[in-house]
Design a protein around this motif. Structure first.
Motif, PDB file in Angstrom:
ATOM      1  N   LYS A 140       0.689  -1.048  -0.148  1.00 45.13           N
ATOM      2  CA  LYS A 140      -0.198   0.148   0.245  1.00 45.13           C
ATOM      3  C   LYS A 140       0.787   1.483  -0.023  1.00 45.13           C
ATOM      4  CE  LYS A 140      -1.145   0.238   5.144  1.00 45.13           C
ATOM      5  NZ  LYS A 140      -2.020  -0.535   6.439  1.00 45.13           N
ATOM      6  N   PHE A 141       2.158   1.165   0.962  1.00 42.46           N
ATOM      7  CA  PHE A 141       2.509   2.342   1.003  1.00 42.46           C
ATOM      8  C   PHE A 141       2.923   3.042  -1.702  1.00 42.46           C
ATOM      9  CE2 PHE A 141       6.547  -0.688  -0.373  1.00 42.46           C
ATOM     10  CZ  PHE A 141       7.006   0.415  -0.916  1.00 42.46           C
ATOM     11  N   HIS A 176       7.097   5.883  -9.750  1.00 44.57           N
ATOM     12  CA  HIS A 176       8.163   5.669  -9.217  1.00 44.57           C
ATOM     13  C   HIS A 176       8.476   5.320  -8.066  1.00 44.57           C
ATOM     14  CE1 HIS A 176       7.922  10.998 -10.106  1.00 44.57           C
ATOM     15  NE2 HIS A 176       6.786  10.004  -9.352  1.00 44.57           N
ATOM     16  N   ARG A 177       7.898   4.574  -7.786  1.00 43.63           N
ATOM     17  CA  ARG A 177       8.079   3.117  -6.716  1.00 43.63           C
ATOM     18  C   ARG A 177       7.233   2.063  -7.061  1.00 43.63           C
ATOM     19  NH1 ARG A 177       6.730   6.025  -1.666  1.00 43.63           N
ATOM     20  NH2 ARG A 177       4.820   6.616  -2.644  1.00 43.63           N
ATOM     21  N   LEU A 178       7.531   1.010  -7.090  1.00 37.80           N
ATOM     22  CA  LEU A 178       6.581  -0.475  -7.402  1.00 37.80           C
ATOM     23  C   LEU A 178       6.766  -1.511  -6.232  1.00 37.80           C
ATOM     24  CD1 LEU A 178       5.742  -1.606 -10.431  1.00 37.80           C
ATOM     25  CD2 LEU A 178       6.469  -3.361  -8.703  1.00 37.80           C
ATOM     26  N   LEU A 317      30.368   2.253  -8.269  1.00 39.31           N
ATOM     27  CA  LEU A 317      28.806   2.827  -8.127  1.00 39.31           C
ATOM     28  C   LEU A 317      28.591   3.990  -7.917  1.00 39.31           C
ATOM     29  CD1 LEU A 317      26.159   2.454 -10.305  1.00 39.31           C
ATOM     30  CD2 LEU A 317      24.992   0.699  -8.059  1.00 39.31           C
ATOM     31  N   GLU A 318      27.510   5.157  -8.171  1.00 39.56           N
ATOM     32  CA  GLU A 318      26.749   6.212  -7.450  1.00 39.56           C
ATOM     33  C   GLU A 318      25.918   6.506  -8.270  1.00 39.56           C
ATOM     34  OE1 GLU A 318      29.336   9.841  -7.793  1.00 39.56           O
ATOM     35  OE2 GLU A 318      30.517   8.697  -6.589  1.00 39.56           O
ATOM     36  N   ILE A 319      24.962   6.564  -7.437  1.00 37.67           N
ATOM     37  CA  ILE A 319      23.315   6.742  -7.397  1.00 37.67           C
ATOM     38  C   ILE A 319      23.198   6.707  -6.221  1.00 37.67           C
ATOM     39  CG2 ILE A 319      22.800   4.062  -6.910  1.00 37.67           C
ATOM     40  CD1 ILE A 319      21.191   4.005  -8.928  1.00 37.67           C
ATOM     41  N   GLY A 320      21.648   8.048  -6.621  1.00 35.23           N
ATOM     42  CA  GLY A 320      20.630   8.613  -6.118  1.00 35.23           C
ATOM     43  C   GLY A 320      19.292   8.615  -5.835  1.00 35.23           C
ATOM     44  N   PHE A 321      18.623   9.028  -5.102  1.00 39.80           N
ATOM     45  CA  PHE A 321      17.362   8.160  -4.534  1.00 39.80           C
ATOM     46  C   PHE A 321      16.575   9.395  -3.860  1.00 39.80           C
ATOM     47  CE2 PHE A 321      19.521   4.000  -4.789  1.00 39.80           C
ATOM     48  CZ  PHE A 321      18.775   3.642  -6.360  1.00 39.80           C
ATOM     49  N   ASN A 322      15.418   9.553  -3.374  1.00 39.57           N
ATOM     50  CA  ASN A 322      14.829  10.126  -3.090  1.00 39.57           C
ATOM     51  C   ASN A 322      14.446   9.357  -1.576  1.00 39.57           C
ATOM     52  OD1 ASN A 322      11.704  10.431  -1.385  1.00 39.57           O
ATOM     53  ND2 ASN A 322      11.482  11.540  -2.684  1.00 39.57           N
ATOM     54  N   ALA A 323      15.025   9.906  -0.698  1.00 41.23           N
ATOM     55  CA  ALA A 323      15.326   9.547   0.534  1.00 41.23           C
ATOM     56  C   ALA A 323      13.709   8.521   1.524  1.00 41.23           C
ATOM     57  CB  ALA A 323      15.622  10.841   1.888  1.00 41.23           C
ATOM     58  N   LYS A 324      12.941   9.866   0.686  1.00 36.94           N
ATOM     59  CA  LYS A 324      11.186   9.359   1.953  1.00 36.94           C
ATOM     60  C   LYS A 324      11.355   7.985   0.822  1.00 36.94           C
ATOM     61  CE  LYS A 324       6.262  10.621   1.281  1.00 36.94           C
ATOM     62  NZ  LYS A 324       5.765   9.057   0.369  1.00 36.94           N
ATOM     63  N   TYR A 325      11.234   7.164  -0.653  1.00 37.69           N
ATOM     64  CA  TYR A 325      11.206   6.087  -0.978  1.00 37.69           C
ATOM     65  C   TYR A 325      11.988   5.178  -0.448  1.00 37.69           C
ATOM     66  CZ  TYR A 325       8.873   9.204  -4.509  1.00 37.69           C
ATOM     67  OH  TYR A 325       7.713  10.014  -5.010  1.00 37.69           O
ATOM     68  N   LEU A 326      13.243   5.147  -0.463  1.00 38.66           N
ATOM     69  CA  LEU A 326      14.471   4.593   0.478  1.00 38.66           C
ATOM     70  C   LEU A 326      13.791   4.043   1.431  1.00 38.66           C
ATOM     71  CD1 LEU A 326      17.815   5.118  -0.703  1.00 38.66           C
ATOM     72  CD2 LEU A 326      16.384   3.649  -1.209  1.00 38.66           C
ATOM     73  N   LEU A 327      13.621   5.118   2.515  1.00 37.78           N
ATOM     74  CA  LEU A 327      13.235   5.322   4.003  1.00 37.78           C
ATOM     75  C   LEU A 327      11.649   3.567   4.148  1.00 37.78           C
ATOM     76  CD1 LEU A 327      13.758   7.910   5.862  1.00 37.78           C
ATOM     77  CD2 LEU A 327      14.660   5.691   5.768  1.00 37.78           C
ATOM     78  N   GLU A 328      10.855   4.015   2.751  1.00 39.02           N
ATOM     79  CA  GLU A 328       9.043   3.542   2.718  1.00 39.02           C
ATOM     80  C   GLU A 328      10.074   2.064   2.303  1.00 39.02           C
ATOM     81  OE1 GLU A 328       5.459   6.446   1.670  1.00 39.02           O
ATOM     82  OE2 GLU A 328       6.891   5.781   0.513  1.00 39.02           O
ATOM     83  N   ILE A 329      10.260   1.949   1.536  1.00 39.13           N
ATOM     84  CA  ILE A 329      11.154   0.842   0.727  1.00 39.13           C
ATOM     85  C   ILE A 329      11.660  -0.443   1.668  1.00 39.13           C
ATOM     86  CG2 ILE A 329      12.682  -0.866  -0.762  1.00 39.13           C
ATOM     87  CD1 ILE A 329      11.553   1.273  -3.564  1.00 39.13           C
TER      88      ILE A 329
END
Length: 368
Positions: A140-141, A176-178, A317-329
């Motif tokens: 659901k997130f 943005h996320r799945l 490797l260097e890669i960036g993410f939205n912090a909120k999405y990383l925390l939710e996952i």
């Protein structure tokens, strides 16, 4: 009836009822007493919930009263109180008595209360509450809140083929996320049509799933879905739209593998994100030789970095993410370790719990 039974029923009813209603009857709950039970029915025309409770019924009858008011009364009555509901016919009022407390509530005719048409359900099956809870809780997130893409405003439930055979699958995405969550396919669910269960329904369903011993009877048609226990029935329209072909966005060729303690990772992301501007909340992951450096550089507010010991043996490797999405996952991981599978800085990243493929998450990277 006992106050706790009334409060439980009214808690469910009032959460379905919208606070602002242009149609007065939709603010009400329909109370029907017969035999040794009383049922409380509430609807917003898209969802209908019926809660049945045991009661001493001296005279069968039915009426409707404001749901939020009756809920507040039940909430404020003392624990253990016995509540008596009686219809004061000529005055179109419902009398509510408990101990020395007495309330008289305005009623509306039961005939005006809209009933949800009972659909011809094509598929019916039974599923343990913990199984459904995991399917919907973990998905659901990722439900989209963008009203224009209404077909993403829910969880897509369907029968599918997983790595080890037929599965009951829930998928949610906002672009943005799945999240894709699988459980063994229950008996009788083989012909399940794919349905999109709306966000509000997912929230209401969660209240039925706390009892680990409960079996939930699920009935599905192309327009409606029903979840039932012996005491509660939740019926909902499903979203009329086509869910996108999610399989196309789940990467299969990602070979760069990072394994990290999920809670350590989440806490570190949360710490470094403290300095980032709220708008983007971009966190950079720099990976090489069993080291992960998380960093945030926000010109207007500051910078932060933190190093974690991880399992990573591929090229830098260097890669960036939205912090909120990383925390939710990361927050979905029940086991200790989260496994991230990367391809490049511009491609979707896959995340799962260890080697478990029954819960798979995809997150799109950001430029940092």
């Amino acid at each position: 009836m006992e106050r706790s039974a009334l409060l439980r029923a009214m808690s469910r009813a009032q959460s379905v009822v919208e606070r602002r209603n242009t149609i007065p009857i939709l603010s009400n709950v329909l109370i029907e007493a017969d035999g040794d039970a009383v049922s409380f029915r509430a609807t917003d025309l898209d969802i209908e919930v019926i809660d049945r409770a045991t009661a001493m019924v001296s005279r069968a009858g039915a009426t409707t009263v404001p749901a939020h008011t009756l809920h507040e009364i039940a909430r404020k009555l003392p624990d253990g109180a016995m509540v008596e509901l009686s219809d004061d016919g000529p005055n179109q009022r419902l009398d509510v008595r408990a101990g020395r407390s007495h309330f008289s509530l305005q009623t509306l005719p039961r005939e005006d209360f809209p009933m949800m048409a009972s659909a011809e359900y094509q598929v019916g099956f039974s599923c343990p509450a913990p199984t459904l809870r995991r399917l919907f809780d973990k998905a659901k997130f990722a439900i989209s809140t963008e009203e224009t893409r209404y077909y993403l405003n829910g969880v897509y439930m369907h029968a599918a083929t997983g790595p080890d055979g037929p599965v009951l699958r829930c998928v949610a995405t906002d672009g943005h996320r799945l999240a894709r969550i699988d459980a063994p396919l229950p008996e009788g669910a083989e012909g399940l049509p794919g349905v999109i269960v709306p966000r509000k329904t997912v929230g209401e369903l969660r209240k039925l799933l706390d009892d680990d011993e409960a079996k939930i009877a699920v009935s599905v048609s192309e327009t409606k879905i029903r979840f039932a226990t012996p005491d509660i029935t939740l019926t909902s329209k499903v979203i009329d739209g086509t869910f996108p072909d999610y399989a196309r966005v789940i990467p299969t060729g990602n070979t760069r593998r990072l394994e990290v303690d999920a809670s350590e990772f989440a806490q570190a992301v949360d710490r470094v994100a403290t300095v980032s501007s709220e708008r983007s909340r971009a966190v950079k992951l720099a990976l090489e030789d069993d080291r992960l450096i998380l960093s945030v550089n926000a010109p207007d507010s500051g910078a932060a970095d933190e190093e974690l010991a991880v399992a990573y043996a591929d090229e830098r490797l260097e890669i960036g993410f939205n912090a909120k999405y990383l925390l939710e996952i990361a927050g979905q991981v029940d086991r200790e370790n989260a496994v991230f599978l990367f391809n490049s800085a511009g491609d979707p990243t896959l995340m799962r719990e260890g080697n478990d493929e029954t819960a798979v998450y995809v997150v799109m990277p950001m430029r940092v």
